[in-house]
Structures are given as structure tokens and as C-alpha cells.
Scaffold this motif. Structure first.
Motif, PDB file in Angstrom:
ATOM      1  N   UNK A   1       0.714  -1.118   0.011  1.00  0.00           N
ATOM      2  CA  UNK A   1       0.125  -0.045   0.058  1.00  0.00           C
ATOM      3  C   UNK A   1       0.772   1.277  -0.012  1.00  0.00           C
ATOM      4  N   UNK A   2       2.234   1.160   0.805  1.00  0.00           N
ATOM      5  CA  UNK A   2       2.964   2.501   0.593  1.00  0.00           C
ATOM      6  C   UNK A   2       3.772   2.616  -0.632  1.00  0.00           C
ATOM      7  N   UNK A   3       3.803   1.333  -1.315  1.00  0.00           N
ATOM      8  CA  UNK A   3       4.582   1.406  -2.521  1.00  0.00           C
ATOM      9  C   UNK A   3       3.690   2.154  -3.615  1.00  0.00           C
ATOM     10  N   UNK A   4       2.123   2.134  -3.332  1.00  0.00           N
ATOM     11  CA  UNK A   4       1.455   2.670  -4.313  1.00  0.00           C
ATOM     12  C   UNK A   4       1.698   4.260  -4.643  1.00  0.00           C
ATOM     13  N   UNK A   5       2.123   4.908  -3.641  1.00  0.00           N
ATOM     14  CA  UNK A   5       2.679   6.273  -3.635  1.00  0.00           C
ATOM     15  C   UNK A   5       3.733   6.653  -4.735  1.00  0.00           C
ATOM     16  N   UNK A   6       4.587   5.640  -4.667  1.00  0.00           N
ATOM     17  CA  UNK A   6       5.771   5.668  -5.545  1.00  0.00           C
ATOM     18  C   UNK A   6       5.858   5.025  -6.786  1.00  0.00           C
ATOM     19  N   UNK A   7       5.131   4.082  -7.061  1.00  0.00           N
ATOM     20  CA  UNK A   7       5.182   3.192  -8.357  1.00  0.00           C
ATOM     21  C   UNK A   7       3.928   3.348  -8.879  1.00  0.00           C
ATOM     22  N   UNK A   8       4.011   2.992 -10.482  1.00  0.00           N
ATOM     23  CA  UNK A   8       2.777   2.864 -11.141  1.00  0.00           C
ATOM     24  C   UNK A   8       1.909   1.620 -11.109  1.00  0.00           C
TER      25      UNK A   8
ATOM     26  N   UNK B   1      -0.358   0.185 -12.696  1.00  0.00           N
ATOM     27  CA  UNK B   1      -0.679  -0.419 -14.122  1.00  0.00           C
ATOM     28  C   UNK B   1       0.690  -1.171 -14.575  1.00  0.00           C
ATOM     29  N   UNK B   2       1.742  -0.420 -14.372  1.00  0.00           N
ATOM     30  CA  UNK B   2       3.042  -0.893 -14.932  1.00  0.00           C
ATOM     31  C   UNK B   2       3.510  -2.311 -14.276  1.00  0.00           C
ATOM     32  N   UNK B   3       3.297  -2.296 -12.816  1.00  0.00           N
ATOM     33  CA  UNK B   3       3.640  -3.271 -12.072  1.00  0.00           C
ATOM     34  C   UNK B   3       2.796  -4.556 -12.242  1.00  0.00           C
ATOM     35  N   UNK B   4       1.539  -4.217 -12.666  1.00  0.00           N
ATOM     36  CA  UNK B   4       0.654  -5.506 -12.870  1.00  0.00           C
ATOM     37  C   UNK B   4       1.058  -6.074 -14.559  1.00  0.00           C
TER      38      UNK B   4
ATOM     39  N   UNK C   1       2.069 -10.625  -0.407  1.00  0.00           N
ATOM     40  CA  UNK C   1       1.598  -9.602   0.412  1.00  0.00           C
ATOM     41  C   UNK C   1       1.710  -8.324  -0.461  1.00  0.00           C
ATOM     42  N   UNK C   2       2.880  -8.103  -0.677  1.00  0.00           N
ATOM     43  CA  UNK C   2       3.208  -6.780  -1.217  1.00  0.00           C
ATOM     44  C   UNK C   2       2.415  -6.345  -2.615  1.00  0.00           C
ATOM     45  N   UNK C   3       2.349  -7.430  -3.608  1.00  0.00           N
ATOM     46  CA  UNK C   3       1.542  -7.409  -4.674  1.00  0.00           C
ATOM     47  C   UNK C   3      -0.026  -7.267  -4.550  1.00  0.00           C
ATOM     48  N   UNK C   4      -0.248  -8.004  -3.250  1.00  0.00           N
ATOM     49  CA  UNK C   4      -1.563  -7.782  -2.997  1.00  0.00           C
ATOM     50  C   UNK C   4      -2.218  -6.486  -2.461  1.00  0.00           C
ATOM     51  N   UNK C   5      -1.207  -5.568  -2.024  1.00  0.00           N
ATOM     52  CA  UNK C   5      -1.576  -4.327  -1.374  1.00  0.00           C
ATOM     53  C   UNK C   5      -1.240  -3.373  -2.424  1.00  0.00           C
ATOM     54  N   UNK C   6      -0.307  -3.618  -3.276  1.00  0.00           N
ATOM     55  CA  UNK C   6       0.182  -2.651  -4.572  1.00  0.00           C
ATOM     56  C   UNK C   6      -0.577  -2.916  -5.790  1.00  0.00           C
ATOM     57  N   UNK C   7      -1.038  -4.163  -6.032  1.00  0.00           N
ATOM     58  CA  UNK C   7      -1.958  -4.348  -7.309  1.00  0.00           C
ATOM     59  C   UNK C   7      -2.918  -5.403  -7.311  1.00  0.00           C
ATOM     60  N   UNK C   8      -3.228  -5.757  -6.095  1.00  0.00           N
ATOM     61  CA  UNK C   8      -4.285  -6.866  -5.905  1.00  0.00           C
ATOM     62  C   UNK C   8      -4.230  -8.296  -6.641  1.00  0.00           C
ATOM     63  N   UNK C   9      -2.733  -8.680  -6.726  1.00  0.00           N
ATOM     64  CA  UNK C   9      -2.377  -9.735  -7.307  1.00  0.00           C
ATOM     65  C   UNK C   9      -1.797 -10.695  -6.384  1.00  0.00           C
TER      66      UNK C   9
END
Length: 247
Positions: free
Chosen positions: A89-96, A98-101, A140-148
Motif C-alpha cells: 500500500x505504501x509503494x502505491x505512492x511511488x510506483x505505477x 498498471x506498470x507493476x501489474x 502480500x506486497x503485490x496484494x497491497x500494491x496491485x491486488x495480485x
């Protein structure tokens, strides 16, 4: 439009419930496309997360003996996964997002293509507690950042020479707990409004029945067939994520 609302929700519940009952993961991949036609993105995610947890509880009961017999194995994935959610969730403020997914989708596609069509499957048999924990953390990180959240754990457990029940005893509770945390966050954001509650009233009974059908098929699969199914499912997950982001 009202008729379409019910039809798309029912189709999503059938597809998502069945695949969850069959494999213990993949509900969002098969249901979200239907839900997004008649719900806004937040509502759609809220409904699919709730349904995933509810139908997943049936799957947990099927492998309850394996969960009890290997609790430390599950915790190696689960505890780091919970730690990873706020990091994501914190990474969402620093990364895109869509790009991560797209990057995750490309990895899933490469993995699925490489292992899914091989004559023999790999058998990574030695104990790997550190790698298991890292995989859980990444999930867990990908779940918080990109729902995967289930993508990387599904890749890893599919190449372990565990029985289908042992594999599911890791993957299903991991997804249930991570998604339960997601539900709490969505509830806090007010995602469960009147429309979402109506959608849940429609999808829950259909999803539960579809999951039972999937569980029946799961019980008939051999251990090797289940591993191959899980690998091919990661390929489908990758294609689904890529399509949703590109188009």
C-alpha cells in the motif's frame, strides 16, 4: 440494464466460484471481468474479494487435515504476507500500479508457457523456509500494491512435489487471510454500499454452489494433474491481467 446486472453477476459468480473450488485461487481472474461490466471498480473488487473469502472457506474445510498437520509451512507464507500488505500500500505512492501489474503478468505468462507445456514437471523437493517466506512477503506486497496476491505463491507452490491437498493447504488459507485483510480495508473506505450488498446477495449463493462443483472435480484430480492445472492457471492469470491493463 437490470437484466444485464443480474446476468453478469450470475456468470461471474459461476466462473469465480467454480475455479476457486477447483484450485483454491483465481476467483478474481474469472469473475472480475463480468463484475466490471455492471459495477464500478471499487464495488467489483469489494464483491469479488468477499465472495473469494466465503467460497474459500469451503475449500479450507476440504484440506483442514493438511493445514493442521503442517501449520509451520503455512505460517512461513502467511506471516510475511501480512507484513507485505502495508508495504504494498505504501509503494502505491511511488510506483505505477498498471506498470507493476503488466510486469507481473509478463512473468506469469513466461512461467506458464515454460512449465505448462513440458512433458515432465519440475520437482523442487528440498525444504526452503527462507524462499517460502520471501514468496509470502512478495505475495502480500503485490496484494497491497496491485491486488495480485496469489500470483507469485501459485507459481512457487506449483513446482513443489507436494500432494494436491498439501499445495491447497498453503495456497487457499493464504488467499483467504490476505483477502480478508483487503475486505477490512475496503469496508473502511466505504466500498460496501447498497449496490455492493445487492450484488453480494446475488453472487454468494451462486458462488457457493459453483465452488462445490469445483471441489468435486478437485477431488477427482491426480496430484500431478493438479500441479499442471495450477501452472496453466498462472498462465491464464497472466493473460487476463495483461488484457485488462492493455485494453
Amino acid at each position: 440494464m437490470i437484466t444485464e446486472f443480474y446476468i453478469y453477476l450470475a456468470l461471474g459468480a459461476l466462473a469465480g466460484g467454480f475455479i476457486n473450488g477447483l484450485s483454491g485461487t483465481g476467483t478474481a481472474l474469472f469473475a472480475l471481468g463480468f463484475y466490471l461490466v455492471v459495477l464500478d471498480p471499487i464495488q467489483a473488487v469489494a464483491v469479488v474479494a468477499f465472495m473469494s473469502v466465503l467460497v474459500g472457506l469451503q475449500g479450507l474445510w476440504v484440506v483442514r487435515v493438511e493445514i493442521k498437520s503442517q501449520p509451520t509451512r503455512l505460517l512461513r507464507f502467511l506471516i510475511p504476507g501480512l507484513v507485505g500488505i502495508p508495504i504494498g500500500l505504501a509503494l502505491l505512492e511511488r510506483i505505477n500500479e498498471g506498470t507493476l501489474r503488466i510486469a507481473v503478468a509478463a512473468l506469469l505468462i513466461l512461467y506458464g508457457c515454460y512449465f505448462g507445456f513440458r512433458a515432465t514437471l519440475p520437482a523442487f523437493s528440498r525444504r526452503t523456509p527462507v524462499i517460502d517466506s520471501v514468496v509470502g512477503l512478495i505475495g502480500g506486497i503485490l496484494g497491497g500494491a496491485a491486488a495480485v496476491s496469489g500470483a507469485i505463491p501459485a507459481m512457487w507452490v506449483s513446482i513443489r512435489p507436494w500432494t494436491k491437498a498439501e499445495t491447497r493447504a498453503v495456497l487457499q488459507p493464504f488467499n483467504v487471510v490476505i483477502l480478508s485483510t483487503t475486505i477490512c480495508l475496503l469496508f473502511w473506505k466505504g466500498a460496501y454500499d447498497a449496490t455492493a450488498l445487492l450484488a453480494l446477495a446475488i453472487t454468494i449463493p451462486i458462488g457457493l454452489i459453483a465452488a462445490q462443483i469445483g471441489i468435486t472435480v478437485f477431488k477427482r484430480l491426480t496430484d500431478n494433474a493438479f500441479r499442471r492445472l495450477l501452472i496453466l492457471l498462472t498462465l491464464m492469470m497472466g493473460v487476463g491481467i495483461m488484457i485488462s491493463e492493455v485494453f
